[in-house]
Design a protein around this motif. Structure first.
Motif, PDB file in Angstrom:
ATOM      1  N   LEU A   1       0.818  -1.207   0.000  1.00 50.84           N
ATOM      2  CA  LEU A   1       0.000   0.000   0.000  1.00 50.84           C
ATOM      3  C   LEU A   1       0.854   1.259   0.000  1.00 50.84           C
ATOM      4  O   LEU A   1       0.328   2.366  -0.144  1.00 50.84           O
ATOM      5  CB  LEU A   1      -0.907   0.027   1.246  1.00 50.84           C
ATOM      6  CG  LEU A   1      -1.857  -1.154   1.451  1.00 50.84           C
ATOM      7  CD1 LEU A   1      -2.597  -1.009   2.782  1.00 50.84           C
ATOM      8  CD2 LEU A   1      -2.855  -1.261   0.305  1.00 50.84           C
ATOM      9  N   ASP A   2       2.158   1.101   0.166  1.00 50.38           N
ATOM     10  CA  ASP A   2       3.051   2.233   0.363  1.00 50.38           C
ATOM     11  C   ASP A   2       3.650   2.698  -0.971  1.00 50.38           C
ATOM     12  O   ASP A   2       4.061   1.875  -1.796  1.00 50.38           O
ATOM     13  CB  ASP A   2       4.181   1.841   1.324  1.00 50.38           C
ATOM     14  CG  ASP A   2       4.974   3.041   1.791  1.00 50.38           C
ATOM     15  OD1 ASP A   2       4.560   3.658   2.784  1.00 50.38           O
ATOM     16  OD2 ASP A   2       5.996   3.369   1.146  1.00 50.38           O
TER      17      ASP A   2
ATOM     18  N   TYR B   1      -0.404   8.684   0.221  1.00 48.37           N
ATOM     19  CA  TYR B   1      -1.423   8.594   1.266  1.00 48.37           C
ATOM     20  C   TYR B   1      -2.328   9.818   1.223  1.00 48.37           C
ATOM     21  O   TYR B   1      -1.920  10.912   0.833  1.00 48.37           O
ATOM     22  CB  TYR B   1      -0.777   8.500   2.652  1.00 48.37           C
ATOM     23  CG  TYR B   1      -0.004   7.225   2.870  1.00 48.37           C
ATOM     24  CD1 TYR B   1      -0.652   6.033   3.149  1.00 48.37           C
ATOM     25  CD2 TYR B   1       1.392   7.212   2.787  1.00 48.37           C
ATOM     26  CE1 TYR B   1       0.065   4.855   3.356  1.00 48.37           C
ATOM     27  CE2 TYR B   1       2.115   6.049   2.985  1.00 48.37           C
ATOM     28  CZ  TYR B   1       1.446   4.866   3.264  1.00 48.37           C
ATOM     29  OH  TYR B   1       2.152   3.706   3.451  1.00 48.37           O
TER      30      TYR B   1
ATOM     31  N   GLN C   1      -4.420  12.962   2.778  1.00 45.15           N
ATOM     32  CA  GLN C   1      -4.039  13.960   3.769  1.00 45.15           C
ATOM     33  C   GLN C   1      -5.227  14.310   4.651  1.00 45.15           C
ATOM     34  O   GLN C   1      -6.349  14.480   4.158  1.00 45.15           O
ATOM     35  CB  GLN C   1      -3.516  15.229   3.082  1.00 45.15           C
ATOM     36  CG  GLN C   1      -2.277  15.002   2.236  1.00 45.15           C
ATOM     37  CD  GLN C   1      -1.088  14.541   3.063  1.00 45.15           C
ATOM     38  OE1 GLN C   1      -0.769  15.133   4.096  1.00 45.15           O
ATOM     39  NE2 GLN C   1      -0.436  13.480   2.613  1.00 45.15           N
TER      40      GLN C   1
ATOM     41  N   SER D   1     -10.388  12.923  -0.337  1.00 41.85           N
ATOM     42  CA  SER D   1      -9.480  11.822  -0.673  1.00 41.85           C
ATOM     43  C   SER D   1      -9.934  11.102  -1.928  1.00 41.85           C
ATOM     44  O   SER D   1     -11.095  10.729  -2.065  1.00 41.85           O
ATOM     45  CB  SER D   1      -9.437  10.826   0.500  1.00 41.85           C
ATOM     46  OG  SER D   1      -8.727   9.675   0.143  1.00 41.85           O
TER      47      SER D   1
ATOM     48  N   THR E   1      -7.991   8.487  -2.812  1.00 44.38           N
ATOM     49  CA  THR E   1      -7.323   7.202  -2.609  1.00 44.38           C
ATOM     50  C   THR E   1      -7.717   6.610  -1.268  1.00 44.38           C
ATOM     51  O   THR E   1      -7.736   7.303  -0.255  1.00 44.38           O
ATOM     52  CB  THR E   1      -5.797   7.383  -2.644  1.00 44.38           C
ATOM     53  OG1 THR E   1      -5.421   7.916  -3.913  1.00 44.38           O
ATOM     54  CG2 THR E   1      -5.084   6.057  -2.419  1.00 44.38           C
ATOM     55  N   GLN E   2      -8.030   5.325  -1.278  1.00 47.35           N
ATOM     56  CA  GLN E   2      -8.346   4.617  -0.048  1.00 47.35           C
ATOM     57  C   GLN E   2      -7.452   3.385   0.045  1.00 47.35           C
ATOM     58  O   GLN E   2      -7.326   2.622  -0.922  1.00 47.35           O
ATOM     59  CB  GLN E   2      -9.817   4.190  -0.040  1.00 47.35           C
ATOM     60  CG  GLN E   2     -10.227   3.477   1.233  1.00 47.35           C
ATOM     61  CD  GLN E   2     -11.691   3.091   1.241  1.00 47.35           C
ATOM     62  OE1 GLN E   2     -12.291   2.930   2.273  1.00 47.35           O
ATOM     63  NE2 GLN E   2     -12.277   2.929   0.074  1.00 47.35           N
ATOM     64  N   LYS E   3      -6.823   3.210   1.189  1.00 47.97           N
ATOM     65  CA  LYS E   3      -5.945   2.061   1.407  1.00 47.97           C
ATOM     66  C   LYS E   3      -6.518   1.225   2.547  1.00 47.97           C
ATOM     67  O   LYS E   3      -6.737   1.737   3.654  1.00 47.97           O
ATOM     68  CB  LYS E   3      -4.529   2.528   1.730  1.00 47.97           C
ATOM     69  CG  LYS E   3      -3.872   3.335   0.588  1.00 47.97           C
ATOM     70  CD  LYS E   3      -2.529   3.916   1.016  1.00 47.97           C
ATOM     71  CE  LYS E   3      -1.946   4.845  -0.035  1.00 47.97           C
ATOM     72  NZ  LYS E   3      -1.254   4.132  -1.111  1.00 47.97           N
TER      73      LYS E   3
ATOM     74  N   ALA F   1       0.593   2.823  10.394  1.00 47.58           N
ATOM     75  CA  ALA F   1      -0.374   2.706   9.295  1.00 47.58           C
ATOM     76  C   ALA F   1      -1.644   3.496   9.598  1.00 47.58           C
ATOM     77  O   ALA F   1      -2.186   4.192   8.722  1.00 47.58           O
ATOM     78  CB  ALA F   1      -0.700   1.231   9.048  1.00 47.58           C
TER      79      ALA F   1
ATOM     80  N   LYS G   1      -1.383   7.105   9.018  1.00 52.68           N
ATOM     81  CA  LYS G   1      -1.394   7.434   7.591  1.00 52.68           C
ATOM     82  C   LYS G   1      -2.773   7.260   6.961  1.00 52.68           C
ATOM     83  O   LYS G   1      -2.941   7.456   5.757  1.00 52.68           O
ATOM     84  CB  LYS G   1      -0.388   6.549   6.845  1.00 52.68           C
ATOM     85  CG  LYS G   1       1.069   6.908   7.095  1.00 52.68           C
ATOM     86  CD  LYS G   1       1.436   8.227   6.442  1.00 52.68           C
ATOM     87  CE  LYS G   1       2.930   8.486   6.480  1.00 52.68           C
ATOM     88  NZ  LYS G   1       3.277   9.778   5.831  1.00 52.68           N
TER      89      LYS G   1
ATOM     90  N   VAL H   1      -4.537   4.389   6.814  1.00 54.07           N
ATOM     91  CA  VAL H   1      -4.832   3.031   6.342  1.00 54.07           C
ATOM     92  C   VAL H   1      -5.926   2.431   7.238  1.00 54.07           C
ATOM     93  O   VAL H   1      -5.841   2.493   8.464  1.00 54.07           O
ATOM     94  CB  VAL H   1      -3.579   2.133   6.387  1.00 54.07           C
ATOM     95  CG1 VAL H   1      -3.925   0.703   5.951  1.00 54.07           C
ATOM     96  CG2 VAL H   1      -2.487   2.716   5.500  1.00 54.07           C
TER      97      VAL H   1
ATOM     98  N   LEU I   1     -10.354   9.524   7.629  1.00 55.75           N
ATOM     99  CA  LEU I   1      -9.192  10.017   8.381  1.00 55.75           C
ATOM    100  C   LEU I   1      -9.680  10.711   9.640  1.00 55.75           C
ATOM    101  O   LEU I   1     -10.749  11.292   9.656  1.00 55.75           O
ATOM    102  CB  LEU I   1      -8.374  10.996   7.541  1.00 55.75           C
ATOM    103  CG  LEU I   1      -7.530  10.404   6.425  1.00 55.75           C
ATOM    104  CD1 LEU I   1      -6.998  11.539   5.567  1.00 55.75           C
ATOM    105  CD2 LEU I   1      -6.362   9.594   6.973  1.00 55.75           C
TER     106      LEU I   1
END
Length: 464
Positions: free
Chosen positions: A299-300, A323, A325, A330, A332-334, A406, A409, A411, A464
């Protein structure tokens, strides 16, 4: 006495007043964060769909955020403007806020105000979603569990069924080119395969299996250093063979050696996942923290160059993305989903003088340790040949380091303990993003749990 009493009285009043200021501050800070959370959830909600099934977003999401803050008494607290991102079937809203509170008593000590920050991001739907599915294939997964119809199945059978249902729920046409899933099977180690090994600064020592050794400092960061000269792990079997395998079997090596036991990175090929998941078999011991390390590594962003040859020309080229912020919309989702049926256990290595040449590795590829101990000659002392590299406390500490970093960040970590030990269940619970992201389950509940997790990944939620 009167003077001393008055002095003590004034000190008590001052300390009490300071406590009141801190309590007021914490109360307002909590209210501000709650307001931010509720505001972005309301603004990010996909309220309906049109006749063609396309999503209909809340009207004027920016106004919704401002309205929530104004009605909660925080008018003017928003920093800048709410951050909004909308795509087909995906909506994300982020906000940052700050509230200045004047002090009553601390001002006597020169502290005139406190500044309370808050930030929140909410998403609904699917945009660029990267999922690492980290599954336990240790030897204890061969244990049987009763089923509702009176028969039995192994924990491995239960995991394979649940993992298959999970990818079936994630890799549907609606989410094509949006969701990628990586499969990370782990035992005492993780076989990353020849392609990923070649993308790192590793000098191959053999071609029997493809694990690399991490040291303690590697578990204090999410990234993989592509320039660092990681050590290619030994190829040896310390676990004795199962009765059905014969005394000279070497199918249970510390680093899983079969091609179907390797990492499968970033795919959306459902048929391939079904085939590879069905091949998995119980092996060796348990190092949850090593599986976790690789699940998070995939994921990194540091792995982008390593994965580039695999993802080139496809919809996931360039992943893993940066990642998200805090306080920003967002794209992007991890997500990491991991399961275990045990706990972090011991893991052994041979001393270098017994595992450094091609001849050594050819020997261990054809003969496991306990067979070698007794043939030919026998009488070999284990401790003079091998040493313990990891133990349970080391694994637990490394695991919690990774989980803490994680979560900071953004995750999202789902942790599933299946008939696990008390220690294993406790470590998984601490690792999960929240109590609602942890499942203490039996094997028969796995199908429902993995299906529920897949559904939660696409619902309205704080990210987040």
């Amino acid at each position: 006495m009167i003077v001393m009493t008055l002095l003590f009285f004034m000190m008590m009043l001052t300390l009490g007043g300071i406590a009141v200021d801190f309590m007021r501050f914490e109360s307002r800070r909590a209210m501000l964060q709650s307001t931010a959370d509720r505001a972005v959830l309301a603004a990010a909600k996909i309220v309906d769909t049109d006749d063609s099934g396309n999503p209909l977003y809340a009207k004027n999401p920016e106004d919704i955020v401002y309205d929530y803050f104004a009605k909660s008494g925080f008018d003017g607290a928003i920093q800048g403007t709410p951050d909004i991102y909308q795509d087909a079937g995906f909506n994300s809203v982020g906000v940052e806020a700050r509230f200045e509170m004047d002090t009553f008593f601390l001002s006597m000590l020169g502290v005139d105000n406190f500044s309370a920050p808050a930030a929140a991001t909410a998403v609904e739907g699917i945009s660029k979603t990267k999922v690492s599915l980290v599954v336990d294939i240790s030897g204890s997964m061969q244990q049987t569990i009763p089923t509702s119809d009176g028969s039995t199945k192994t924990r491995m059978d239960a995991m394979q069924s649940a993992a298959t249902k999970f990818v079936e729920n994630m890799l549907i046409e609606k989410y094509e080119d949006k969701i990628s899933v990586s499969l990370v099977p782990y035992t005492e180690q993780v076989n990353i395969g020849q392609t990923l090994l070649a993308g790192l600064n590793v000098t191959p020592r053999h071609n029997y299996s493809h694990c690399i050794e991490f040291e303690s400092g590697d578990f204090n960061k999410l990234s993989i250093d592509t320039a660092y000269p990681y050590e290619h792990m030994q190829h040896v079997q310390f676990n004795g063979p199962r009765a059905s395998e014969g005394l000279s079997s070497t199918d249970n090596t510390t680093c899983p050696k079969h091609s179907y036991e390797r990492i499968i990175p970033m795919l959306q090929d459902l048929d391939n996942f079904r085939i590879e998941i069905a091949k998995l078999k119980p092996r060796a011991g348990t190092s949850i923290f090593v599986g976790l390390k690789w699940g998070l590594a995939l994921l990194d962003p540091s792995m982008a160059s390593v994965l580039a040859p695999i993802l080139a020309g496809g919809p996931f080229a360039g992943r893993p993305a940066a990642y998200a912020q805090t306080g920003q919309a967002s794209q992007t989702q991890k997500v990491l989903v991991m399961m275990t049926d045990g706990q972090n256990d011991r893991s052994y290595r041979l001393h270098d003088q017994f595992a450094s040449t091609p001849g050594h590795f050819a020997n261990w590829n054809s003969m496991h340790w306990w067979y070698f101990k007794n043939y030919p000659g026998g009488g070999r002392n284990f401790n003079s040949w091998a040493y313990q590299k990891y133990d349970n406390p080391t694994g637990n500490f490394s695991m919690q380091q990774l989980c803490s970093k994680a979560k900071l960040k953004g995750v999202i970590i789902y942790a599933v303990a299946v008939d696990a030990t008390t220690d294993g269940s406790s470590q998984m619970s601490q690792c999960a993003s929240s109590p609602s992201h942890f499942f203490d389950a039996t094997g028969n509940e796995l199908d429902d749990i993995f299906t529920a997790i897949a559904r939660q990944i696409t619902e309205l939620r704080l990210s987040l």
